[in-house]
Design a protein around this motif. Structure first.
Motif, mmCIF file in Angstrom:
data_model
loop_
_atom_site.group_PDB
_atom_site.id
_atom_site.type_symbol
_atom_site.label_atom_id
_atom_site.label_comp_id
_atom_site.label_asym_id
_atom_site.label_seq_id
_atom_site.Cartn_x
_atom_site.Cartn_y
_atom_site.Cartn_z
ATOM 1 N N VAL A 1 -21.341 120.619 36.427
ATOM 2 C CA VAL A 1 -20.278 121.165 35.584
ATOM 3 C C VAL A 1 -19.036 121.502 36.418
ATOM 4 O O VAL A 1 -19.135 122.161 37.455
ATOM 5 N N ARG A 2 -17.865 121.048 35.959
ATOM 6 C CA ARG A 2 -16.586 121.420 36.556
ATOM 7 C C ARG A 2 -16.052 122.685 35.904
ATOM 8 O O ARG A 2 -15.685 123.629 36.580
ATOM 9 N N TRP A 3 -15.977 122.669 34.582
ATOM 10 C CA TRP A 3 -15.489 123.829 33.844
ATOM 11 C C TRP A 3 -15.835 123.688 32.369
ATOM 12 O O TRP A 3 -16.167 122.602 31.886
ATOM 13 N N THR A 4 -15.744 124.814 31.673
ATOM 14 C CA THR A 4 -15.904 124.874 30.226
ATOM 15 C C THR A 4 -14.711 125.626 29.662
ATOM 16 O O THR A 4 -14.323 126.669 30.198
ATOM 17 N N SER A 5 -14.100 125.118 28.630
ATOM 18 C CA SER A 5 -12.885 125.726 28.086
ATOM 19 C C SER A 5 -13.166 127.115 27.536
ATOM 20 O O SER A 5 -14.277 127.414 27.071
ATOM 21 N N ASP A 6 -12.149 127.985 27.587
ATOM 22 C CA ASP A 6 -12.284 129.335 27.039
ATOM 23 C C ASP A 6 -11.881 129.389 25.565
ATOM 24 O O ASP A 6 -11.899 130.445 24.954
ATOM 25 N N GLN A 7 -11.523 128.234 24.995
ATOM 26 C CA GLN A 7 -11.150 128.151 23.586
ATOM 27 C C GLN A 7 -12.195 127.343 22.824
ATOM 28 O O GLN A 7 -12.674 126.315 23.310
ATOM 29 N N GLU A 8 -12.543 127.796 21.636
ATOM 30 C CA GLU A 8 -13.438 127.020 20.789
ATOM 31 C C GLU A 8 -12.692 125.837 20.193
ATOM 32 O O GLU A 8 -11.499 125.925 19.895
ATOM 33 N N ILE A 9 -13.403 124.739 20.021
ATOM 34 C CA ILE A 9 -12.782 123.524 19.522
ATOM 35 C C ILE A 9 -13.572 122.977 18.332
ATOM 36 O O ILE A 9 -14.715 123.364 18.085
ATOM 37 N N PHE A 10 -12.932 122.074 17.612
ATOM 38 C CA PHE A 10 -13.565 121.379 16.497
ATOM 39 C C PHE A 10 -14.366 120.218 17.074
ATOM 40 O O PHE A 10 -13.840 119.420 17.851
ATOM 41 N N TYR A 11 -15.636 120.087 16.708
ATOM 42 C CA TYR A 11 -16.565 119.176 17.368
ATOM 43 C C TYR A 11 -16.401 117.718 16.959
ATOM 44 O O TYR A 11 -16.994 116.824 17.581
ATOM 45 N N ASN A 12 -15.601 117.424 15.959
ATOM 46 C CA ASN A 12 -15.635 116.129 15.302
ATOM 47 C C ASN A 12 -14.467 115.210 15.652
ATOM 48 O O ASN A 12 -14.260 114.205 14.984
ATOM 49 N N VAL A 13 -13.689 115.553 16.683
ATOM 50 C CA VAL A 13 -12.487 114.793 17.020
ATOM 51 C C VAL A 13 -12.548 114.340 18.481
ATOM 52 O O VAL A 13 -12.866 115.131 19.376
ATOM 53 N N ASN A 14 -12.224 113.070 18.715
ATOM 54 C CA ASN A 14 -12.175 112.540 20.075
ATOM 55 C C ASN A 14 -11.001 113.133 20.848
ATOM 56 O O ASN A 14 -9.896 113.262 20.317
ATOM 57 N N PHE A 15 -11.234 113.473 22.117
ATOM 58 C CA PHE A 15 -10.190 114.042 22.972
ATOM 59 C C PHE A 15 -9.186 112.968 23.398
ATOM 60 O O PHE A 15 -9.434 111.774 23.301
ATOM 61 N N HIS A 16 -8.055 113.462 23.915
ATOM 62 C CA HIS A 16 -7.059 112.581 24.530
ATOM 63 C C HIS A 16 -6.596 113.205 25.837
ATOM 64 O O HIS A 16 -6.497 114.434 25.952
ATOM 65 N N MET A 17 -6.323 112.364 26.854
ATOM 66 C CA MET A 17 -5.718 112.823 28.106
ATOM 67 C C MET A 17 -4.448 112.029 28.347
ATOM 68 O O MET A 17 -4.442 110.795 28.223
ATOM 69 N N ASP A 18 -3.344 112.733 28.688
ATOM 70 C CA ASP A 18 -2.093 112.031 28.954
ATOM 71 C C ASP A 18 -2.001 111.624 30.419
ATOM 72 O O ASP A 18 -2.916 111.867 31.215
ATOM 73 N N GLY A 19 -0.885 110.999 30.789
ATOM 74 C CA GLY A 19 -0.722 110.491 32.145
ATOM 75 C C GLY A 19 -0.647 111.554 33.210
ATOM 76 O O GLY A 19 -0.809 111.259 34.402
ATOM 77 N N ASP A 20 -0.411 112.813 32.827
ATOM 78 C CA ASP A 20 -0.366 113.919 33.782
ATOM 79 C C ASP A 20 -1.697 114.665 33.873
ATOM 80 O O ASP A 20 -1.778 115.684 34.562
ATOM 81 N N GLY A 21 -2.708 114.194 33.162
ATOM 82 C CA GLY A 21 -4.013 114.838 33.214
ATOM 83 C C GLY A 21 -4.190 115.979 32.239
ATOM 84 O O GLY A 21 -5.208 116.687 32.296
ATOM 85 N N LEU B 1 -5.091 117.602 28.674
ATOM 86 C CA LEU B 1 -6.066 117.255 27.653
ATOM 87 C C LEU B 1 -5.663 117.822 26.303
ATOM 88 O O LEU B 1 -5.027 118.876 26.232
ATOM 89 N N TYR B 2 -6.081 117.129 25.232
ATOM 90 C CA TYR B 2 -5.730 117.546 23.882
ATOM 91 C C TYR B 2 -6.986 117.511 23.017
ATOM 92 O O TYR B 2 -7.776 116.568 23.072
ATOM 93 N N ALA B 3 -7.147 118.582 22.224
ATOM 94 C CA ALA B 3 -8.283 118.706 21.326
ATOM 95 C C ALA B 3 -7.829 119.455 20.089
ATOM 96 O O ALA B 3 -6.737 120.040 20.060
ATOM 97 N N ILE B 4 -8.674 119.456 19.058
ATOM 98 C CA ILE B 4 -8.408 120.242 17.859
ATOM 99 C C ILE B 4 -9.225 121.525 17.943
ATOM 100 O O ILE B 4 -10.424 121.497 18.208
ATOM 101 N N GLY B 5 -8.563 122.675 17.747
ATOM 102 C CA GLY B 5 -9.238 123.962 17.818
ATOM 103 C C GLY B 5 -10.081 124.243 16.588
ATOM 104 O O GLY B 5 -9.980 123.559 15.566
ATOM 105 N N LYS B 6 -10.921 125.261 16.685
ATOM 106 C CA LYS B 6 -11.807 125.602 15.569
ATOM 107 C C LYS B 6 -11.030 126.013 14.324
ATOM 108 O O LYS B 6 -11.526 125.907 13.203
ATOM 109 N N ASP B 7 -9.784 126.482 14.509
ATOM 110 C CA ASP B 7 -8.942 126.870 13.375
ATOM 111 C C ASP B 7 -8.059 125.718 12.906
ATOM 112 O O ASP B 7 -7.044 125.934 12.240
ATOM 113 N N LYS B 8 -8.434 124.495 13.291
ATOM 114 C CA LYS B 8 -7.744 123.268 12.859
ATOM 115 C C LYS B 8 -6.287 123.232 13.346
ATOM 116 O O LYS B 8 -5.378 122.875 12.596
#
Length: 224
Positions: free
Chosen positions: A107-127, A129-136
């Motif tokens: 394990v490197r790390w685990t986010s301190d924010q809850e996320i929505f489990y049903n969406v694929n992540f994205h990473m931009d050219g600067d590293g 990361l983007y996700a959808i939070g539990k509150d949409k």
């Protein structure tokens, strides 16, 4: 590389001949029907299984290199960056979180924010990361998993994919027939709405000239 409905993983050579097959996850815990992620060097395959694990297979031999528990059945494709680190949705006593592991599964790390489990992540050219939070809402994390910004609630979310262009602009479909676009400072660039769409809009791909391709159940769209 692909898996069948019985959970057998296959590798097929470019001429159509079988390279190898692996049935270690066959039977009660088959591999699900989601895309396989591949390491930057092409030597390792990453994919979830129904026994609530993320699995790493050797691409040359098909042997299982490691498996790690995820706390739930993954329904999205793992994300792999250019350093070989892997990102997926992990479930623990605090909820669904983004987790990053090294190529060896540690394990490197685990986010301190809850996320929505049903969406694929994205990473931009600067590293970033983007996700959808539990509150949409849209969340952006830096390469070390620290929250950069959080957008407000934007609408209902279904299984979908976040994508971005070469300028770091992010695109995602919320609700019925709406595409939202964000810049790197969490500013909403535009909301594109297609009225009367009878089903969910799925984000597909973006071209080099910034044309966004999306589809409904029976329609295909190009947004400039």
């Amino acid at each position: 590389y692909f898996s069948d409905s019985n959970g057998i993983l296959y590798a097929v050579n470019h001429d159509g001949t079988l390279k190898w097959s692996n049935n270690e996850k066959e039977g009660q815990n088959p591999l699900p029907f989601f895309s396989i992620a591949i390491s930057p060097d092409g030597n390792t395959l990453y994919l979830p299984a129904l026994d609530k694990t993320l699995n790493a297979f050797d691409a040359q031999s098909g042997l299982l290199k490691w498996e790690i528990p995820t706390g739930h059945q993954l329904v999205t494709t793992p994300l792999v960056d250019s350093d070989g680190n892997i990102y997926f949705v992990n479930l623990d006593s605090t909820g669904f979180r983004m987790r990053s592991v090294c190529p060896d599964g540690t394990v490197r790390w685990t986010s301190d924010q809850e996320i929505f489990y049903n969406v694929n992540f994205h990473m931009d050219g600067d590293g970033n990361l983007y996700a959808i939070g539990k509150d949409k809402n849209m969340l952006s994390f830096d390469y070390q998993g620290k929250l950069r910004w959080m957008a407000p609630y934007l609408g209902d979310v279904w299984k979908n994919t976040i994508i971005g262009d070469n300028d770091g602009v992010i695109y995602f479909a919320f609700g019925y027939g709406q595409v939202h676009s964000f810049d790197q400072d969490d500013k909403l660039q535009f909301v594109w709405t297609l009225s009367g769409l009878p089903d969910w809009l799925e984000i597909g791909a973006i071209s080099a000239d910034s044309r966004l391709y999306s589809s409904g159940r029976y329609q295909f769209y190009c947004i400039e």
